[in-house]
Motif scaffolding. Structure first.
Motif, PDB file in Angstrom:
ATOM      1  N   ALA A  81     -38.312  22.314 -15.205  1.00  0.00           N
ATOM      2  CA  ALA A  81     -37.778  22.368 -13.843  1.00  0.00           C
ATOM      3  C   ALA A  81     -38.779  23.049 -12.909  1.00  0.00           C
ATOM      4  O   ALA A  81     -39.313  24.111 -13.235  1.00  0.00           O
ATOM      5  CB  ALA A  81     -36.454  23.119 -13.819  1.00  0.00           C
ATOM      6  N   PRO A  82     -39.060  22.475 -11.744  1.00  0.00           N
ATOM      7  CA  PRO A  82     -39.993  23.097 -10.800  1.00  0.00           C
ATOM      8  C   PRO A  82     -39.346  24.262 -10.066  1.00  0.00           C
ATOM      9  O   PRO A  82     -38.136  24.495 -10.169  1.00  0.00           O
ATOM     10  CB  PRO A  82     -40.319  21.951  -9.841  1.00  0.00           C
ATOM     11  CG  PRO A  82     -39.083  21.110  -9.843  1.00  0.00           C
ATOM     12  CD  PRO A  82     -38.551  21.182 -11.259  1.00  0.00           C
ATOM     13  N   ALA A  83     -40.143  24.993  -9.338  1.00  0.00           N
ATOM     14  CA  ALA A  83     -39.649  26.119  -8.545  1.00  0.00           C
ATOM     15  C   ALA A  83     -38.537  25.656  -7.616  1.00  0.00           C
ATOM     16  O   ALA A  83     -38.630  24.616  -6.972  1.00  0.00           O
ATOM     17  CB  ALA A  83     -40.793  26.724  -7.728  1.00  0.00           C
ATOM     18  N   GLY A  84     -37.458  26.435  -7.588  1.00  0.00           N
ATOM     19  CA  GLY A  84     -36.329  26.127  -6.724  1.00  0.00           C
ATOM     20  C   GLY A  84     -35.253  25.297  -7.376  1.00  0.00           C
ATOM     21  O   GLY A  84     -34.111  25.289  -6.926  1.00  0.00           O
ATOM     22  N   GLU A  85     -35.582  24.587  -8.446  1.00  0.00           N
ATOM     23  CA  GLU A  85     -34.592  23.831  -9.205  1.00  0.00           C
ATOM     24  C   GLU A  85     -34.035  24.712 -10.331  1.00  0.00           C
ATOM     25  O   GLU A  85     -34.706  25.633 -10.792  1.00  0.00           O
ATOM     26  CB  GLU A  85     -35.223  22.567  -9.791  1.00  0.00           C
ATOM     27  CG  GLU A  85     -35.646  21.542  -8.752  1.00  0.00           C
ATOM     28  CD  GLU A  85     -34.463  20.955  -8.015  1.00  0.00           C
ATOM     29  OE1 GLU A  85     -33.427  20.685  -8.666  1.00  0.00           O
ATOM     30  OE2 GLU A  85     -34.567  20.773  -6.786  1.00  0.00           O
ATOM     31  N   PRO A  86     -32.799  24.449 -10.780  1.00  0.00           N
ATOM     32  CA  PRO A  86     -32.207  25.302 -11.814  1.00  0.00           C
ATOM     33  C   PRO A  86     -33.037  25.314 -13.105  1.00  0.00           C
ATOM     34  O   PRO A  86     -33.292  24.268 -13.694  1.00  0.00           O
ATOM     35  CB  PRO A  86     -30.835  24.658 -12.050  1.00  0.00           C
ATOM     36  CG  PRO A  86     -30.536  23.905 -10.790  1.00  0.00           C
ATOM     37  CD  PRO A  86     -31.857  23.413 -10.304  1.00  0.00           C
ATOM     38  N   LYS A  87     -33.423  26.508 -13.519  1.00  0.00           N
ATOM     39  CA  LYS A  87     -34.138  26.664 -14.792  1.00  0.00           C
ATOM     40  C   LYS A  87     -33.200  27.159 -15.887  1.00  0.00           C
ATOM     41  O   LYS A  87     -33.483  26.967 -17.072  1.00  0.00           O
ATOM     42  CB  LYS A  87     -35.322  27.608 -14.616  1.00  0.00           C
ATOM     43  CG  LYS A  87     -36.369  27.056 -13.645  1.00  0.00           C
ATOM     44  CD  LYS A  87     -37.655  27.861 -13.641  1.00  0.00           C
ATOM     45  CE  LYS A  87     -38.686  27.187 -12.746  1.00  0.00           C
ATOM     46  NZ  LYS A  87     -40.006  27.846 -12.825  1.00  0.00           N
ATOM     47  N   LEU A  88     -32.125  27.803 -15.501  1.00  0.00           N
ATOM     48  CA  LEU A  88     -31.045  28.170 -16.409  1.00  0.00           C
ATOM     49  C   LEU A  88     -29.745  27.729 -15.765  1.00  0.00           C
ATOM     50  O   LEU A  88     -29.459  28.090 -14.619  1.00  0.00           O
ATOM     51  CB  LEU A  88     -31.037  29.682 -16.672  1.00  0.00           C
ATOM     52  CG  LEU A  88     -29.908  30.219 -17.550  1.00  0.00           C
ATOM     53  CD1 LEU A  88     -30.014  29.669 -18.974  1.00  0.00           C
ATOM     54  CD2 LEU A  88     -29.918  31.746 -17.579  1.00  0.00           C
ATOM     55  N   LEU A  89     -28.963  26.900 -16.487  1.00  0.00           N
ATOM     56  CA  LEU A  89     -27.721  26.353 -15.954  1.00  0.00           C
ATOM     57  C   LEU A  89     -26.552  26.831 -16.795  1.00  0.00           C
ATOM     58  O   LEU A  89     -26.677  27.032 -18.003  1.00  0.00           O
ATOM     59  CB  LEU A  89     -27.737  24.826 -15.963  1.00  0.00           C
ATOM     60  CG  LEU A  89     -28.859  24.080 -15.255  1.00  0.00           C
ATOM     61  CD1 LEU A  89     -29.973  23.751 -16.235  1.00  0.00           C
ATOM     62  CD2 LEU A  89     -28.327  22.784 -14.634  1.00  0.00           C
ATOM     63  N   ARG A  90     -25.395  26.977 -16.147  1.00  0.00           N
ATOM     64  CA  ARG A  90     -24.144  27.259 -16.852  1.00  0.00           C
ATOM     65  C   ARG A  90     -23.255  26.022 -16.729  1.00  0.00           C
ATOM     66  O   ARG A  90     -23.009  25.530 -15.627  1.00  0.00           O
ATOM     67  CB  ARG A  90     -23.457  28.496 -16.289  1.00  0.00           C
ATOM     68  CG  ARG A  90     -22.097  28.781 -16.929  1.00  0.00           C
ATOM     69  CD  ARG A  90     -21.523  30.113 -16.496  1.00  0.00           C
ATOM     70  NE  ARG A  90     -22.028  31.215 -17.319  1.00  0.00           N
ATOM     71  CZ  ARG A  90     -22.871  32.139 -16.881  1.00  0.00           C
ATOM     72  NH1 ARG A  90     -23.318  32.107 -15.639  1.00  0.00           N
ATOM     73  NH2 ARG A  90     -23.270  33.111 -17.689  1.00  0.00           N
ATOM     74  N   VAL A  91     -22.763  25.534 -17.871  1.00  0.00           N
ATOM     75  CA  VAL A  91     -22.016  24.284 -17.916  1.00  0.00           C
ATOM     76  C   VAL A  91     -20.554  24.564 -18.247  1.00  0.00           C
ATOM     77  O   VAL A  91     -20.244  25.255 -19.223  1.00  0.00           O
ATOM     78  CB  VAL A  91     -22.604  23.332 -18.977  1.00  0.00           C
ATOM     79  CG1 VAL A  91     -21.853  21.997 -18.974  1.00  0.00           C
ATOM     80  CG2 VAL A  91     -24.096  23.112 -18.725  1.00  0.00           C
ATOM     81  N   ASP A  92     -19.661  24.030 -17.426  1.00  0.00           N
ATOM     82  CA  ASP A  92     -18.233  24.046 -17.717  1.00  0.00           C
ATOM     83  C   ASP A  92     -17.919  22.735 -18.422  1.00  0.00           C
ATOM     84  O   ASP A  92     -17.858  21.674 -17.798  1.00  0.00           O
ATOM     85  CB  ASP A  92     -17.435  24.172 -16.419  1.00  0.00           C
ATOM     86  CG  ASP A  92     -15.940  24.350 -16.661  1.00  0.00           C
ATOM     87  OD1 ASP A  92     -15.408  23.708 -17.594  1.00  0.00           O
ATOM     88  OD2 ASP A  92     -15.297  25.115 -15.912  1.00  0.00           O
ATOM     89  N   LEU A  93     -17.752  22.796 -19.742  1.00  0.00           N
ATOM     90  CA  LEU A  93     -17.582  21.581 -20.529  1.00  0.00           C
ATOM     91  C   LEU A  93     -16.252  20.899 -20.258  1.00  0.00           C
ATOM     92  O   LEU A  93     -16.136  19.669 -20.390  1.00  0.00           O
ATOM     93  CB  LEU A  93     -17.719  21.914 -22.015  1.00  0.00           C
ATOM     94  CG  LEU A  93     -19.122  22.366 -22.441  1.00  0.00           C
ATOM     95  CD1 LEU A  93     -19.083  23.008 -23.815  1.00  0.00           C
ATOM     96  CD2 LEU A  93     -20.092  21.193 -22.414  1.00  0.00           C
ATOM     97  N   ARG A  94     -15.238  21.671 -19.890  1.00  0.00           N
ATOM     98  CA  ARG A  94     -13.927  21.074 -19.622  1.00  0.00           C
ATOM     99  C   ARG A  94     -13.964  20.259 -18.333  1.00  0.00           C
ATOM    100  O   ARG A  94     -13.456  19.141 -18.281  1.00  0.00           O
ATOM    101  CB  ARG A  94     -12.866  22.165 -19.535  1.00  0.00           C
ATOM    102  CG  ARG A  94     -11.444  21.639 -19.326  1.00  0.00           C
ATOM    103  CD  ARG A  94     -10.431  22.770 -19.366  1.00  0.00           C
ATOM    104  NE  ARG A  94     -10.645  23.738 -18.304  1.00  0.00           N
ATOM    105  CZ  ARG A  94     -10.173  23.596 -17.065  1.00  0.00           C
ATOM    106  NH1 ARG A  94      -9.465  22.518 -16.739  1.00  0.00           N
ATOM    107  NH2 ARG A  94     -10.395  24.532 -16.159  1.00  0.00           N
ATOM    108  N   ARG A  95     -14.582  20.810 -17.308  1.00  0.00           N
ATOM    109  CA  ARG A  95     -14.656  20.126 -16.024  1.00  0.00           C
ATOM    110  C   ARG A  95     -15.871  19.212 -15.908  1.00  0.00           C
ATOM    111  O   ARG A  95     -15.993  18.438 -14.958  1.00  0.00           O
ATOM    112  CB  ARG A  95     -14.685  21.157 -14.889  1.00  0.00           C
ATOM    113  CG  ARG A  95     -13.431  22.008 -14.804  1.00  0.00           C
ATOM    114  CD  ARG A  95     -13.522  22.990 -13.659  1.00  0.00           C
ATOM    115  NE  ARG A  95     -12.303  23.793 -13.534  1.00  0.00           N
ATOM    116  CZ  ARG A  95     -12.141  24.749 -12.619  1.00  0.00           C
ATOM    117  NH1 ARG A  95     -13.117  25.024 -11.765  1.00  0.00           N
ATOM    118  NH2 ARG A  95     -10.989  25.421 -12.566  1.00  0.00           N
TER     119      ARG A  95
END
Length: 340
Positions: A81-95
């Motif tokens: 991921a480049p600068a400014g884009e998410p490099k660590l994401l949190r995923v809500d698997l239910r939604r």
């Protein structure tokens, strides 16, 4: 983390070259669900959601390091991921939604793991040799470790924690040259006492404790083997031997997870699949994505099994983007199957 062709990451001037290669292989197809036991058994993974698209700045996307937080949300890193884009994401698997937890203009993060000591998230920066930690919500970013170990800067790929929160890191030095100069490095939980536990390794990638915390499974990408590093009870190496030779064809060994029964889930680069072995090296199954989706995917880099459950989520990437696929693991998830 997988190897990709040598290329300059356009638009990421602060990130060094990530050198990664590999192509797909074929296995005998099986029916939906599972087939006969052993090497011919196929577990079909099911599409969950797409997380990322190929970044124009880097020409790729590469999901890695899935790990569950205390609330059951899945954290995933996007290595390119480049600068400014998410490099660590949190995923809500239910939604089936995701949101950014962290980004910066420097790091190329290849794994994520929660420490049992302080509950913080630890990220390995492959390009700069750093270990970064942050609060679970993405705040309070700190450099946990930076600098040389035994006179050489690391290329930290994956990491595992022991019960006390000390770090064990696969250092993929020599990956670009295909040279056996990689290492396993141990760092005390306070950031000091960095020592080399094993050297002369062929681009170590995946790393995970066995189910008893007696030793470490370490995949060596260049040699398509999984080595077993027995520890002496004080965090030092007692012996090392080849535990599993992976028949991957031109696919290569990526990250590793271990379930409550001690089974190994060996990710494959060059094919969106995982090879499953028992602790004695017997091939139990192959996890595959459906054939219709495999054409646009190159690798299944890693997996996290729900702690206390058997639902597994693997990160899969390729020209079609970055995805999550799920399957039923052979045993319950534990710390060794939650991140790294």
């Amino acid at each position: 983390m997988q190897r990709l062709p040598i290329r300059s990451l356009t638009g990421l001037a602060a990130i060094a070259l990530l050198v990664l290669t590999g192509c797909g292989t074929q296995t005998r197809p099986g029916p939906q669900g599972t087939s006969a036991a052993g090497a011919d058994r196929t577990i079909r993974a099911q599409h969950v959601m797409q997380l990322t698209k190929v970044h124009p700045e880097t020409g790729m996307t590469l999901l890695e390091g899935p790990t569950f937080d205390a609330d059951g949300k899945l954290l995933v890193v996007d290595v390119t991921a480049p600068a400014g884009e998410p490099k660590l994401l949190r995923v809500d698997l239910r939604r089936k939604t995701s949101r950014q937890v962290h980004t910066d203009d420097r790091g190329a993060y290849t794994s994520a793991q929660f420490s049992p000591h302080d509950g913080r998230v630890y990220l390995t920066d492959f390009s700069h040799g750093d270990i970064v930690s942050l609060a679970p919500d993405g705040s309070d970013v700190r450099t946990f470790f930076s600098g040389e170990v035994d006179g050489a800067r690391m290329n930290p790929d994956d990491l595992a924690f022991d019960r006390d929160g000390n770090l064990y890191i696969s250092d993929s030095r020599g990956m670009s040259e295909g040279a056996a100069t990689g290492r396993v490095v141990r760092i005390d939980r306070d950031g000091g006492g960095a020592v080399v536990l094993a050297d002369g390794m062929a681009a170590p990638n995946g790393i995970s404790f066995d189910s008893e915390y007696r030793g470490l499974w370490v995949s060596e990408l260049v040699e398509n083997r999984v080595s077993y590093l027995l520890l002496d009870g004080k965090g030092r190496a007692a012996s090392r031997h080849t535990g599993i030779r992976v028949n991957g064809g031109v696919a290569q060994t990526d990250s590793i997870a271990v379930d409550a029964d001690g089974n190994l889930y060996q990710a494959l680069h060059g094919r969106p699949a995982m090879a499953v072995y028992d602790r004695n090296g017997r091939r139990l199954a192959t996890v595959e994505v459906p054939a219709r989706a495999a054409e646009g995917l190159q690798s299944a880099t890693n997996v996290a099994i729900v702690p206390g459950g058997t639902r597994a989520y693997m990160t899969v990437s390729g020209p079609d983007g970055g995805f999550l696929y799920s399957f039923e693991a052979l045993a319950e998830g534990v710390r060794q199957s939650n991140g790294g």
